[in-house]
Motif scaffolding. Structure first.
Motif, PDB file in Angstrom:
ATOM      1  N   ALA A  98     -15.046  -3.338  -4.398  1.00 38.68           N
ATOM      2  CA  ALA A  98     -14.252  -2.189  -4.563  1.00 38.68           C
ATOM      3  C   ALA A  98     -13.787  -2.145  -5.906  1.00 38.68           C
ATOM      4  CB  ALA A  98     -13.259  -2.082  -3.429  1.00 38.68           C
ATOM      5  N   THR A  99     -14.190  -1.179  -6.595  1.00 37.06           N
ATOM      6  CA  THR A  99     -13.682  -0.941  -7.911  1.00 37.06           C
ATOM      7  C   THR A  99     -12.821   0.135  -7.988  1.00 37.06           C
ATOM      8  OG1 THR A  99     -15.645  -2.273  -8.930  1.00 37.06           O
ATOM      9  CG2 THR A  99     -14.337  -0.941 -10.409  1.00 37.06           C
ATOM     10  N   PHE A 100     -11.636   0.161  -8.428  1.00 32.16           N
ATOM     11  CA  PHE A 100     -10.649   1.126  -8.470  1.00 32.16           C
ATOM     12  C   PHE A 100     -10.561   1.330 -10.244  1.00 32.16           C
ATOM     13  CE2 PHE A 100      -6.155   2.857  -9.409  1.00 32.16           C
ATOM     14  CZ  PHE A 100      -6.161   3.774  -8.691  1.00 32.16           C
ATOM     15  N   GLY A 101     -10.806   2.739 -10.685  1.00 28.53           N
ATOM     16  CA  GLY A 101     -10.723   2.946 -12.062  1.00 28.53           C
ATOM     17  C   GLY A 101     -10.911   4.301 -12.495  1.00 28.53           C
ATOM     18  N   ARG A 102     -10.844   4.503 -13.708  1.00 29.23           N
ATOM     19  CA  ARG A 102     -11.017   5.813 -14.092  1.00 29.23           C
ATOM     20  C   ARG A 102     -12.455   6.222 -14.211  1.00 29.23           C
ATOM     21  NH1 ARG A 102      -6.240   8.369 -15.034  1.00 29.23           N
ATOM     22  NH2 ARG A 102      -4.712   6.853 -16.249  1.00 29.23           N
ATOM     23  N   ALA A 103     -12.665   7.913 -13.870  1.00 34.37           N
ATOM     24  CA  ALA A 103     -13.892   8.515 -13.852  1.00 34.37           C
ATOM     25  C   ALA A 103     -14.786   8.097 -15.180  1.00 34.37           C
ATOM     26  CB  ALA A 103     -13.795   9.658 -13.250  1.00 34.37           C
ATOM     27  N   THR A 104     -14.010   8.268 -16.349  1.00 36.56           N
ATOM     28  CA  THR A 104     -14.827   8.046 -17.322  1.00 36.56           C
ATOM     29  C   THR A 104     -14.991   6.868 -18.298  1.00 36.56           C
ATOM     30  OG1 THR A 104     -12.763   8.585 -18.580  1.00 36.56           O
ATOM     31  CG2 THR A 104     -14.095  10.624 -17.930  1.00 36.56           C
ATOM     32  N   HIS A 105     -14.325   5.913 -18.016  1.00 40.47           N
ATOM     33  CA  HIS A 105     -14.412   4.327 -18.601  1.00 40.47           C
ATOM     34  C   HIS A 105     -14.014   3.383 -17.959  1.00 40.47           C
ATOM     35  CE1 HIS A 105     -10.232   3.926 -19.708  1.00 40.47           C
ATOM     36  NE2 HIS A 105      -9.977   5.074 -19.722  1.00 40.47           N
ATOM     37  N   VAL A 106     -14.393   2.176 -18.067  1.00 44.88           N
ATOM     38  CA  VAL A 106     -14.223   1.040 -17.294  1.00 44.88           C
ATOM     39  C   VAL A 106     -13.011  -0.082 -17.841  1.00 44.88           C
ATOM     40  CG1 VAL A 106     -16.581   0.766 -16.249  1.00 44.88           C
ATOM     41  CG2 VAL A 106     -15.695  -0.453 -18.641  1.00 44.88           C
ATOM     42  N   GLY A 107     -12.143   0.667 -18.790  1.00 46.19           N
ATOM     43  CA  GLY A 107     -11.096  -0.218 -19.462  1.00 46.19           C
ATOM     44  C   GLY A 107     -10.019  -0.276 -18.683  1.00 46.19           C
ATOM     45  N   GLN A 108      -9.757   0.386 -17.466  1.00 52.77           N
ATOM     46  CA  GLN A 108      -8.885   0.223 -16.571  1.00 52.77           C
ATOM     47  C   GLN A 108      -9.087  -0.229 -15.283  1.00 52.77           C
ATOM     48  OE1 GLN A 108      -6.613   4.200 -17.446  1.00 52.77           O
ATOM     49  NE2 GLN A 108      -4.860   2.879 -17.834  1.00 52.77           N
ATOM     50  N   ASP A 109     -10.169  -0.461 -15.039  1.00 49.51           N
ATOM     51  CA  ASP A 109     -10.895  -0.969 -13.767  1.00 49.51           C
ATOM     52  C   ASP A 109     -10.270  -2.157 -13.341  1.00 49.51           C
ATOM     53  OD1 ASP A 109     -12.752   1.208 -13.712  1.00 49.51           O
ATOM     54  OD2 ASP A 109     -14.471  -0.052 -13.770  1.00 49.51           O
ATOM     55  N   GLU A 110      -9.969  -2.110 -11.865  1.00 50.07           N
ATOM     56  CA  GLU A 110      -9.435  -3.444 -11.187  1.00 50.07           C
ATOM     57  C   GLU A 110     -10.205  -3.476  -9.717  1.00 50.07           C
ATOM     58  OE1 GLU A 110      -5.359  -2.775  -9.905  1.00 50.07           O
ATOM     59  OE2 GLU A 110      -5.387  -1.052 -11.186  1.00 50.07           O
ATOM     60  N   SER A 111     -10.074  -4.612  -9.259  1.00 50.91           N
ATOM     61  CA  SER A 111     -10.525  -4.805  -8.007  1.00 50.91           C
ATOM     62  C   SER A 111      -9.672  -5.059  -7.000  1.00 50.91           C
ATOM     63  CB  SER A 111     -11.723  -6.167  -7.958  1.00 50.91           C
ATOM     64  OG  SER A 111     -12.687  -5.928  -8.678  1.00 50.91           O
ATOM     65  N   PRO A 112      -9.409  -3.802  -6.266  1.00 49.71           N
ATOM     66  CA  PRO A 112      -8.054  -4.000  -5.176  1.00 49.71           C
ATOM     67  C   PRO A 112      -8.437  -4.662  -3.990  1.00 49.71           C
ATOM     68  CG  PRO A 112      -9.475  -1.844  -5.196  1.00 49.71           C
ATOM     69  CD  PRO A 112      -9.881  -2.660  -6.062  1.00 49.71           C
ATOM     70  N   VAL A 113      -7.304  -5.854  -3.604  1.00 46.63           N
ATOM     71  CA  VAL A 113      -7.596  -6.363  -2.107  1.00 46.63           C
ATOM     72  C   VAL A 113      -6.906  -5.644  -1.126  1.00 46.63           C
ATOM     73  CG1 VAL A 113      -7.229  -8.642  -1.258  1.00 46.63           C
ATOM     74  CG2 VAL A 113      -7.650  -8.456  -3.775  1.00 46.63           C
ATOM     75  N   PHE A 114      -7.715  -5.004  -0.143  1.00 43.42           N
ATOM     76  CA  PHE A 114      -7.331  -4.134   0.751  1.00 43.42           C
ATOM     77  C   PHE A 114      -6.678  -5.183   1.856  1.00 43.42           C
ATOM     78  CE2 PHE A 114     -10.224  -1.400  -1.403  1.00 43.42           C
ATOM     79  CZ  PHE A 114      -9.421  -0.367  -1.439  1.00 43.42           C
ATOM     80  N   SER A 115      -5.809  -4.602   2.627  1.00 41.39           N
ATOM     81  CA  SER A 115      -5.363  -5.212   3.981  1.00 41.39           C
ATOM     82  C   SER A 115      -5.261  -3.956   5.180  1.00 41.39           C
ATOM     83  CB  SER A 115      -3.951  -5.857   4.066  1.00 41.39           C
ATOM     84  OG  SER A 115      -2.807  -5.096   3.337  1.00 41.39           O
ATOM     85  N   PHE A 116      -5.495  -3.945   5.962  1.00 43.33           N
ATOM     86  CA  PHE A 116      -5.509  -2.997   7.207  1.00 43.33           C
ATOM     87  C   PHE A 116      -4.290  -2.973   7.879  1.00 43.33           C
ATOM     88  CE2 PHE A 116      -7.188  -1.328  11.523  1.00 43.33           C
ATOM     89  CZ  PHE A 116      -7.369  -0.020  10.983  1.00 43.33           C
ATOM     90  N   ASP A 117      -3.589  -1.847   7.958  1.00 43.24           N
ATOM     91  CA  ASP A 117      -2.205  -1.628   8.749  1.00 43.24           C
ATOM     92  C   ASP A 117      -2.497  -0.930  10.017  1.00 43.24           C
ATOM     93  OD1 ASP A 117      -2.536   0.926   7.978  1.00 43.24           O
ATOM     94  OD2 ASP A 117      -0.774   0.801   6.896  1.00 43.24           O
ATOM     95  N   GLY A 118      -3.601  -0.699  10.620  1.00 45.34           N
ATOM     96  CA  GLY A 118      -4.045   0.027  11.846  1.00 45.34           C
ATOM     97  C   GLY A 118      -4.258   1.666  11.570  1.00 45.34           C
TER      98      GLY A 118
END
Length: 156
Positions: A98-118
């Motif tokens: 999973a990569t969360f970031g801007r649509a136009t560049h990769v400068g602020q991309d981060e890989s979120p760590v998800f947890s399921f809450d139901g």
């Protein structure tokens, strides 16, 4: 009383040339600047070999559509919520990438760590105002690979 008209300046060839040179110089400078910035901020290739990727595209897409997943994402403050629904029920498949970031560049991309809450998969992210995407790769319980670019909707 007679009014005196100011002398008329004659437009010479070099005046016309200078006007054209300045106008085209501005146009060329703007175009080169935009082209340079487009190439400089391009994040890169989506696939290493487009021919190889195309050979299984239809099969992969059909298998992915057969899952019947409805995927959406929201950003509320610094919390990214990923909703994956199957037959109206929230599910938590294995997220392989999973990569969360801007649509136009990769400068602020981060890989979120998800947890399921139901109800949703949630992760803390830097976030902020603007246009965000989540590039998601997951695997269903039956082993079917799933990938999608999800436009993240900001909740205020």
């Amino acid at each position: 009383m007679t009014t005196q008209t100011p002398p008329v300046r004659e437009i010479k060839g070099w005046h016309v040339f200078a006007g054209f040179a300045v106008a085209f110089g501005i146009i060329i400078t703007v175009n080169l600047t935009l082209a340079f910035n487009a190439v400089r901020t391009f994040p890169g290739l989506e696939v290493k070999n487009s021919y190889v990727a195309s050979q299984s595209f239809d099969v992969d897409r059909t298998a992915q559509l057969a899952l019947g997943w409805d995927v959406s994402a929201t950003l509320e403050g610094k919390v990214l919520s990923l909703f994956i629904m199957q037959d109206g029920t929230a599910i938590a498949p294995q997220i392989t990438e999973a990569t969360f970031g801007r649509a136009t560049h990769v400068g602020q991309d981060e890989s979120p760590v998800f947890s399921f809450d139901g109800t949703a998969l949630r992760a803390d992210v830097a976030g902020g105002a603007g246009n965000w995407n989540l590039r998601l790769k997951a695997i269903a319980d039956d082993g079917t690979p799933f990938q999608q670019r999800v436009i993240v909707r900001a909740v205020r």
